[in-house]
Design a protein around this motif. Sequence first.
Motif, PDB file in Angstrom:
ATOM      1  N   LEU A   1       8.792  14.570 -12.581  1.00 40.79           N
ATOM      2  CA  LEU A   1       7.463  14.000 -12.826  1.00 40.79           C
ATOM      3  C   LEU A   1       7.510  12.477 -12.804  1.00 40.79           C
ATOM      4  O   LEU A   1       6.644  11.829 -12.193  1.00 40.79           O
ATOM      5  N   ILE A   2       8.505  11.906 -13.441  1.00 40.92           N
ATOM      6  CA  ILE A   2       8.642  10.444 -13.462  1.00 40.92           C
ATOM      7  C   ILE A   2       8.878   9.915 -12.050  1.00 40.92           C
ATOM      8  O   ILE A   2       8.287   8.910 -11.636  1.00 40.92           O
ATOM      9  N   LEU A   3       9.751  10.586 -11.277  1.00 40.08           N
ATOM     10  CA  LEU A   3      10.001  10.171  -9.895  1.00 40.08           C
ATOM     11  C   LEU A   3       8.730  10.234  -9.056  1.00 40.08           C
ATOM     12  O   LEU A   3       8.465   9.337  -8.235  1.00 40.08           O
ATOM     13  N   LEU A   4       7.933  11.277  -9.219  1.00 47.04           N
ATOM     14  CA  LEU A   4       6.687  11.389  -8.466  1.00 47.04           C
ATOM     15  C   LEU A   4       5.705  10.274  -8.830  1.00 47.04           C
ATOM     16  O   LEU A   4       5.047   9.697  -7.957  1.00 47.04           O
ATOM     17  N   LEU A   5       5.604   9.981 -10.118  1.00 48.63           N
ATOM     18  CA  LEU A   5       4.696   8.918 -10.548  1.00 48.63           C
ATOM     19  C   LEU A   5       5.145   7.549 -10.021  1.00 48.63           C
ATOM     20  O   LEU A   5       4.332   6.770  -9.504  1.00 48.63           O
ATOM     21  N   VAL A   6       6.432   7.245 -10.119  1.00 50.04           N
ATOM     22  CA  VAL A   6       6.952   5.963  -9.632  1.00 50.04           C
ATOM     23  C   VAL A   6       6.823   5.897  -8.113  1.00 50.04           C
ATOM     24  O   VAL A   6       6.431   4.865  -7.553  1.00 50.04           O
ATOM     25  N   GLY A   7       7.141   6.985  -7.429  1.00 45.25           N
ATOM     26  CA  GLY A   7       7.019   7.010  -5.969  1.00 45.25           C
ATOM     27  C   GLY A   7       5.586   6.801  -5.516  1.00 45.25           C
ATOM     28  O   GLY A   7       5.332   6.076  -4.556  1.00 45.25           O
ATOM     29  N   GLY A   8       4.634   7.429  -6.178  1.00 46.69           N
ATOM     30  CA  GLY A   8       3.226   7.248  -5.838  1.00 46.69           C
ATOM     31  C   GLY A   8       2.766   5.822  -6.067  1.00 46.69           C
ATOM     32  O   GLY A   8       2.030   5.256  -5.257  1.00 46.69           O
ATOM     33  N   TYR A   9       3.231   5.224  -7.160  1.00 47.59           N
ATOM     34  CA  TYR A   9       2.880   3.836  -7.444  1.00 47.59           C
ATOM     35  C   TYR A   9       3.444   2.903  -6.371  1.00 47.59           C
ATOM     36  O   TYR A   9       2.738   2.019  -5.870  1.00 47.59           O
ATOM     37  N   LEU A  10       4.716   3.107  -6.011  1.00 50.97           N
ATOM     38  CA  LEU A  10       5.327   2.273  -4.974  1.00 50.97           C
ATOM     39  C   LEU A  10       4.636   2.461  -3.629  1.00 50.97           C
ATOM     40  O   LEU A  10       4.409   1.496  -2.890  1.00 50.97           O
ATOM     41  N   TYR A  11       4.289   3.686  -3.285  1.00 52.69           N
ATOM     42  CA  TYR A  11       3.597   3.959  -2.025  1.00 52.69           C
ATOM     43  C   TYR A  11       2.262   3.233  -1.972  1.00 52.69           C
ATOM     44  O   TYR A  11       1.925   2.585  -0.982  1.00 52.69           O
ATOM     45  N   ARG A  12       1.476   3.319  -3.049  1.00 47.91           N
ATOM     46  CA  ARG A  12       0.183   2.642  -3.092  1.00 47.91           C
ATOM     47  C   ARG A  12       0.350   1.123  -3.019  1.00 47.91           C
ATOM     48  O   ARG A  12      -0.418   0.439  -2.337  1.00 47.91           O
ATOM     49  N   THR A  13       1.360   0.598  -3.695  1.00 44.39           N
ATOM     50  CA  THR A  13       1.597  -0.846  -3.684  1.00 44.39           C
ATOM     51  C   THR A  13       1.934  -1.326  -2.279  1.00 44.39           C
ATOM     52  O   THR A  13       1.360  -2.311  -1.795  1.00 44.39           O
ATOM     53  N   PHE A  14       2.854  -0.650  -1.599  1.00 42.01           N
ATOM     54  CA  PHE A  14       3.222  -1.058  -0.243  1.00 42.01           C
ATOM     55  C   PHE A  14       2.060  -0.882   0.732  1.00 42.01           C
ATOM     56  O   PHE A  14       1.872  -1.693   1.637  1.00 42.01           O
ATOM     57  N   ARG A  15       1.271   0.168   0.542  1.00 42.52           N
ATOM     58  CA  ARG A  15       0.112   0.366   1.408  1.00 42.52           C
ATOM     59  C   ARG A  15      -0.903  -0.759   1.212  1.00 42.52           C
ATOM     60  O   ARG A  15      -1.459  -1.281   2.185  1.00 42.52           O
ATOM     61  N   ASN A  16      -1.125  -1.159  -0.041  1.00 46.79           N
ATOM     62  CA  ASN A  16      -2.060  -2.259  -0.309  1.00 46.79           C
ATOM     63  C   ASN A  16      -1.556  -3.579   0.270  1.00 46.79           C
ATOM     64  O   ASN A  16      -2.343  -4.373   0.789  1.00 46.79           O
ATOM     65  N   ILE A  17      -0.252  -3.811   0.199  1.00 48.96           N
ATOM     66  CA  ILE A  17       0.324  -5.028   0.773  1.00 48.96           C
ATOM     67  C   ILE A  17       0.134  -5.027   2.283  1.00 48.96           C
ATOM     68  O   ILE A  17      -0.234  -6.037   2.885  1.00 48.96           O
ATOM     69  N   ARG A  18       0.378  -3.881   2.921  1.00 49.98           N
ATOM     70  CA  ARG A  18       0.236  -3.780   4.372  1.00 49.98           C
ATOM     71  C   ARG A  18      -1.223  -4.004   4.790  1.00 49.98           C
ATOM     72  O   ARG A  18      -1.507  -4.725   5.751  1.00 49.98           O
ATOM     73  N   VAL A  19      -2.163  -3.422   4.074  1.00 49.18           N
ATOM     74  CA  VAL A  19      -3.584  -3.590   4.389  1.00 49.18           C
ATOM     75  C   VAL A  19      -3.999  -5.053   4.203  1.00 49.18           C
ATOM     76  O   VAL A  19      -4.723  -5.613   5.027  1.00 49.18           O
ATOM     77  N   ALA A  20      -3.503  -5.691   3.140  1.00 50.52           N
ATOM     78  CA  ALA A  20      -3.829  -7.100   2.911  1.00 50.52           C
ATOM     79  C   ALA A  20      -3.258  -7.975   4.024  1.00 50.52           C
ATOM     80  O   ALA A  20      -3.912  -8.924   4.473  1.00 50.52           O
ATOM     81  N   ALA A  21      -2.061  -7.666   4.492  1.00 50.84           N
ATOM     82  CA  ALA A  21      -1.463  -8.438   5.594  1.00 50.84           C
ATOM     83  C   ALA A  21      -2.269  -8.256   6.876  1.00 50.84           C
ATOM     84  O   ALA A  21      -2.487  -9.219   7.621  1.00 50.84           O
ATOM     85  N   GLN A  22      -2.724  -7.039   7.147  1.00 45.70           N
ATOM     86  CA  GLN A  22      -3.533  -6.798   8.342  1.00 45.70           C
ATOM     87  C   GLN A  22      -4.856  -7.551   8.258  1.00 45.70           C
ATOM     88  O   GLN A  22      -5.300  -8.158   9.241  1.00 45.70           O
ATOM     89  N   ARG A  23      -5.481  -7.528   7.100  1.00 46.83           N
ATOM     90  CA  ARG A  23      -6.749  -8.248   6.932  1.00 46.83           C
ATOM     91  C   ARG A  23      -6.554  -9.743   7.105  1.00 46.83           C
ATOM     92  O   ARG A  23      -7.380 -10.430   7.721  1.00 46.83           O
ATOM     93  N   SER A  24      -5.455 -10.260   6.572  1.00 43.95           N
ATOM     94  CA  SER A  24      -5.166 -11.683   6.714  1.00 43.95           C
ATOM     95  C   SER A  24      -4.940 -12.046   8.178  1.00 43.95           C
ATOM     96  O   SER A  24      -5.439 -13.077   8.660  1.00 43.95           O
ATOM     97  N   ALA A  25      -4.207 -11.218   8.908  1.00 44.56           N
ATOM     98  CA  ALA A  25      -3.961 -11.472  10.329  1.00 44.56           C
ATOM     99  C   ALA A  25      -5.270 -11.416  11.118  1.00 44.56           C
ATOM    100  O   ALA A  25      -5.510 -12.250  12.003  1.00 44.56           O
ATOM    101  N   GLU A  26      -6.135 -10.464  10.799  1.00 46.61           N
ATOM    102  CA  GLU A  26      -7.421 -10.361  11.480  1.00 46.61           C
ATOM    103  C   GLU A  26      -8.296 -11.571  11.180  1.00 46.61           C
ATOM    104  O   GLU A  26      -8.983 -12.098  12.057  1.00 46.61           O
ATOM    105  N   ARG A  27      -8.247 -12.029   9.925  1.00 45.02           N
ATOM    106  CA  ARG A  27      -9.039 -13.189   9.533  1.00 45.02           C
ATOM    107  C   ARG A  27      -8.543 -14.444  10.266  1.00 45.02           C
ATOM    108  O   ARG A  27      -9.341 -15.236  10.766  1.00 45.02           O
ATOM    109  N   LYS A  28      -7.239 -14.618  10.378  1.00 46.87           N
ATOM    110  CA  LYS A  28      -6.690 -15.771  11.103  1.00 46.87           C
ATOM    111  C   LYS A  28      -7.033 -15.691  12.585  1.00 46.87           C
ATOM    112  O   LYS A  28      -7.356 -16.707  13.206  1.00 46.87           O
TER     113      LYS A  28
END
Length: 120
Positions: A18-45
Amino acid sequence: MLKGLLGFFAFIFFLGILILLLVGGYLYRTFRNIRVAAQRSAERKAQQYREETGRQRQQYQQHQQYQQPGQSDDTDFYEQPRQTTTATGETIIDNRHQERESKKIFDDSDGEYVDFVEES
């Protein structure tokens, strides 16, 4: 006693999963948000670059319209643009004449050109 010990290990095992699933889900969401923010920044530039080059093109075209017939100027470099697409999908438009491409960038009075050598 043995059943209690086996139950305790099963509880610890499922709690660990359960702890591994919760930590893995948190890390997945964090990396996905970072990737989306980088794409938005590149599109804005890219959008800012397109807007800026559009403004510059309009300024140069207006300058050419007000130029006297037969008058020569360095802004006469919009005849045959060449487009190149980079590996990331960005399009580079080169509007210069061939003579202007091979023109020296630095004057002889600008000093000595020294090759860059990286020291380790």
